[in-house]
Design a protein around this motif. Structure first.
Motif, short mmCIF file in Angstrom:
data_model
loop_
_atom_site.label_atom_id
_atom_site.label_comp_id
_atom_site.label_asym_id
_atom_site.label_seq_id
_atom_site.Cartn_x
_atom_site.Cartn_y
_atom_site.Cartn_z
N ASP A 183 17.81 10.52 -12.91
CA ASP A 183 18.26 10.80 -10.82
C ASP A 183 16.37 9.32 -11.10
O ASP A 183 16.20 9.84 -11.46
CB ASP A 183 17.87 11.83 -10.52
CG ASP A 183 19.01 12.88 -10.63
OD1 ASP A 183 19.72 12.50 -11.31
OD2 ASP A 183 18.85 14.20 -9.70
N GLU A 184 17.09 8.37 -10.05
CA GLU A 184 16.67 7.11 -9.63
C GLU A 184 16.25 7.89 -7.89
O GLU A 184 17.18 7.01 -7.48
CB GLU A 184 16.92 5.58 -10.20
CG GLU A 184 16.52 4.45 -10.03
CD GLU A 184 17.02 3.66 -10.25
OE1 GLU A 184 17.48 3.14 -9.72
OE2 GLU A 184 17.02 3.46 -11.84
N LEU A 185 15.47 7.51 -7.70
CA LEU A 185 14.58 7.52 -6.30
C LEU A 185 14.08 5.65 -5.93
O LEU A 185 13.11 5.11 -6.51
CB LEU A 185 13.89 8.31 -6.28
CG LEU A 185 13.15 8.72 -4.33
CD1 LEU A 185 12.55 9.80 -4.49
CD2 LEU A 185 12.41 7.76 -4.68
N SER A 186 14.62 5.23 -4.81
CA SER A 186 13.71 4.13 -3.99
C SER A 186 13.84 4.09 -2.95
O SER A 186 14.57 5.27 -1.86
CB SER A 186 15.16 3.44 -4.98
OG SER A 186 16.40 3.26 -3.86
N ILE A 187 13.52 3.29 -2.31
CA ILE A 187 12.92 3.66 -0.42
C ILE A 187 13.06 2.20 -0.50
O ILE A 187 11.72 0.97 -0.65
CB ILE A 187 11.84 4.25 -0.47
CG1 ILE A 187 11.88 4.14 1.27
CG2 ILE A 187 10.69 4.52 -1.15
CD1 ILE A 187 10.68 5.12 1.44
N ARG A 188 13.49 1.93 0.33
CA ARG A 188 12.95 0.08 0.25
C ARG A 188 12.17 0.12 2.01
O ARG A 188 13.03 0.68 2.92
CB ARG A 188 14.76 -0.41 1.65
CG ARG A 188 15.53 -0.83 0.39
CD ARG A 188 16.22 -2.45 1.09
NE ARG A 188 17.54 -1.57 2.07
CZ ARG A 188 17.29 -2.15 3.10
NH1 ARG A 188 16.23 -3.63 3.36
NH2 ARG A 188 18.14 -1.79 4.06
N LEU A 189 10.88 -1.01 2.30
CA LEU A 189 9.88 -0.92 2.39
C LEU A 189 10.24 -2.33 3.32
O LEU A 189 10.45 -3.53 2.56
CB LEU A 189 8.62 -1.15 2.26
CG LEU A 189 8.43 0.58 1.05
CD1 LEU A 189 7.00 0.36 0.77
CD2 LEU A 189 8.28 1.43 2.03
N PRO A 190 9.94 -2.33 4.51
CA PRO A 190 10.55 -3.60 5.59
C PRO A 190 8.60 -5.15 5.58
O PRO A 190 8.16 -3.76 5.15
CB PRO A 190 10.38 -3.28 7.08
CG PRO A 190 9.15 -2.12 6.69
CD PRO A 190 9.47 -1.12 5.77
N GLY A 191 9.13 -5.88 5.20
CA GLY A 191 7.75 -6.96 4.87
C GLY A 191 7.64 -7.18 6.39
O GLY A 191 7.63 -6.45 7.31
N ALA A 192 6.29 -7.33 6.27
CA ALA A 192 5.01 -7.58 7.82
C ALA A 192 5.95 -8.12 8.67
O ALA A 192 5.15 -7.78 9.85
CB ALA A 192 4.14 -8.38 7.30
N THR A 193 6.96 -8.81 8.01
CA THR A 193 6.83 -9.93 9.77
C THR A 193 8.93 -10.07 8.91
O THR A 193 8.83 -9.90 8.22
CB THR A 193 6.58 -11.12 10.44
OG1 THR A 193 7.21 -12.21 8.90
CG2 THR A 193 5.40 -10.89 10.70
N PRO A 194 9.51 -9.85 10.27
CA PRO A 194 11.44 -10.87 9.78
C PRO A 194 11.02 -11.46 8.73
O PRO A 194 12.17 -12.04 8.14
CB PRO A 194 11.29 -11.06 11.13
CG PRO A 194 11.08 -10.37 11.84
CD PRO A 194 9.60 -10.11 11.46
N ASP A 195 10.10 -12.61 8.62
CA ASP A 195 10.57 -13.98 7.99
C ASP A 195 9.68 -13.59 6.19
O ASP A 195 10.03 -14.09 5.36
CB ASP A 195 9.46 -15.21 8.64
CG ASP A 195 10.68 -15.75 9.78
OD1 ASP A 195 11.63 -15.02 9.59
OD2 ASP A 195 10.03 -15.60 10.90
N GLN A 196 9.24 -12.44 5.88
CA GLN A 196 8.96 -11.79 5.14
C GLN A 196 9.39 -10.37 4.26
O GLN A 196 10.01 -9.77 4.73
CB GLN A 196 7.53 -11.69 4.99
CG GLN A 196 6.25 -11.97 5.85
CD GLN A 196 5.02 -11.89 5.67
OE1 GLN A 196 5.15 -10.74 5.69
NE2 GLN A 196 4.18 -12.86 6.30
N PRO A 197 9.43 -11.62 2.97
CA PRO A 197 10.46 -10.33 2.64
C PRO A 197 9.63 -8.74 1.97
O PRO A 197 8.67 -8.69 2.46
CB PRO A 197 10.41 -10.96 0.51
CG PRO A 197 9.01 -11.50 1.05
CD PRO A 197 8.90 -12.16 2.34
#
Length: 220
Positions: A113-127
Motif C-alpha cells: 500500500d502507498e500513502l500520500s499527502i499533498r502539502l500546499p506551497g507557502a504561497t499560491p505561486d509556489q509549488p
C-alpha cells in the motif's frame, strides 16, 4: 531516521531548517529512500494557481484519451482520475495499477500500500509537495511495470521485479530495464485485441529520456 540523511553543512548550522521539505533534505528523498520500516519519497508539485486541466503538447489522439494532469487509476470500471485535496491522506492499495500523467510512462503496480499527502506551497505561486510513504517490501512482494491498451485496457506488456527478495535499491535499474524492453519492439505497442497503437514508455527521470521517450512523455 534522521541520522541516515546527510547534508553538506555542519548539523548545528541547519538544525532550524531540519525538515523533509527543505531543499537540503528534500533532494535525498527525490527518488525514494528506505528508512527503517518504511520507504519515503518527496515530490515537488505544480504551483497552486496552475490549471489542473492544462493540456501539454502531444498527439491529439493521446491528449483526447488521457487527462493532461493527475494520478490515474486503472480499475474494473476503466481509467479514473484519483482526486485528493491538499492535506488529505490518500491511499493507493497494493495491486492497483496507477500512472501519473507526464511523470512516468507506465502503469506501476506494487504489492505494498502507498500513502500520500499533498502539502500546499507557502504561497499560491509556489509549488507544493507530495509526501509518499510505503512499507519496505517483504519477501515475495514485487514491483511491476505494465502497459495496457489505451482503448480496451488489454495487458500489452509487463516486467516484474522481485523487490522483497532483491531489495529496493534495484528499483530504478529495473524500471529502466522495463521501459527499454517495452520500447524495443513496436509490436508491444500494438494491441492484439483491438489493434490500437499505444505510445511508448518512459522512466521517471526525464534527464535520461531518449528522443522517443521525450515524445512519449509529452503524449501521456
Amino acid at each position: 531516521m534522521y541520522a541516515n540523511v546527510l547534508v553538506k553543512e555542519p548539523l548545528e548550522k541547519v538544525m532550524e531548517d531540519w525538515d523533509y521539505l527543505h531543499e537540503r533534505v528534500l533532494s535525498h528523498f527525490a527518488t525514494f529512500e528506505p528508512m527503517g520500516q518504511n520507504i519515503y519519497g518527496v515530490r515537488r508539485g505544480r504551483p497552486q494557481n496552475r490549471p489542473s486541466d492544462e493540456v501539454l503538447p502531444g498527439p491529439a489522439s493521446y491528449v483526447q484519451k488521457r487527462p493532461s494532469y493527475g494520478t490515474l487509476i486503472l480499475g474494473p470500471g476503466g481509467v479514473t482520475v484519483k482526486q485528493s485535496a491538499e492535506l488529505e491522506i490518500s491511499i493507493t492499495p497494493g495491486g492497483l495499477p496507477h500512472h501519473t500523467a507526464h511523470s512516468f510512462g507506465y502503469w506501476h503496480i506494487n504489492d505494498m500500500d502507498e500513502l500520500s499527502i499533498r502539502l500546499p506551497g507557502a504561497t499560491p505561486d509556489q509549488p507544493g509537495s507530495l509526501l509518499l510513504v510505503m512499507g519496505v517490501p517483504k519477501p515475495g512482494e514485487t514491483d511491476r511495470w505494465a502497459w495496457y491498451c489505451d482503448e480496451c485496457h488489454t495487458l500489452l506488456f509487463e516486467h516484474v521485479y522481485q523487490t522483497g527478495a532483491l531489495g529496493f535499491n534495484g528499483f530504478w535499474k529495473a524500471e529502466r530495464e522495463a521501459v527499454a524492453a517495452y520500447n524495443a519492439d513496436s509490436k508491444n505497442q500494438q494491441c492484439p485485441e483491438c489493434g490500437d497503437l499505444n505510445p511508448k514508455g518512459y522512466c521517471w527521470n526525464p534527464a535520461k529520456d531518449t528522443a522517443d521517450e521525450q515524445r512519449a512523455r509529452a503524449a501521456w
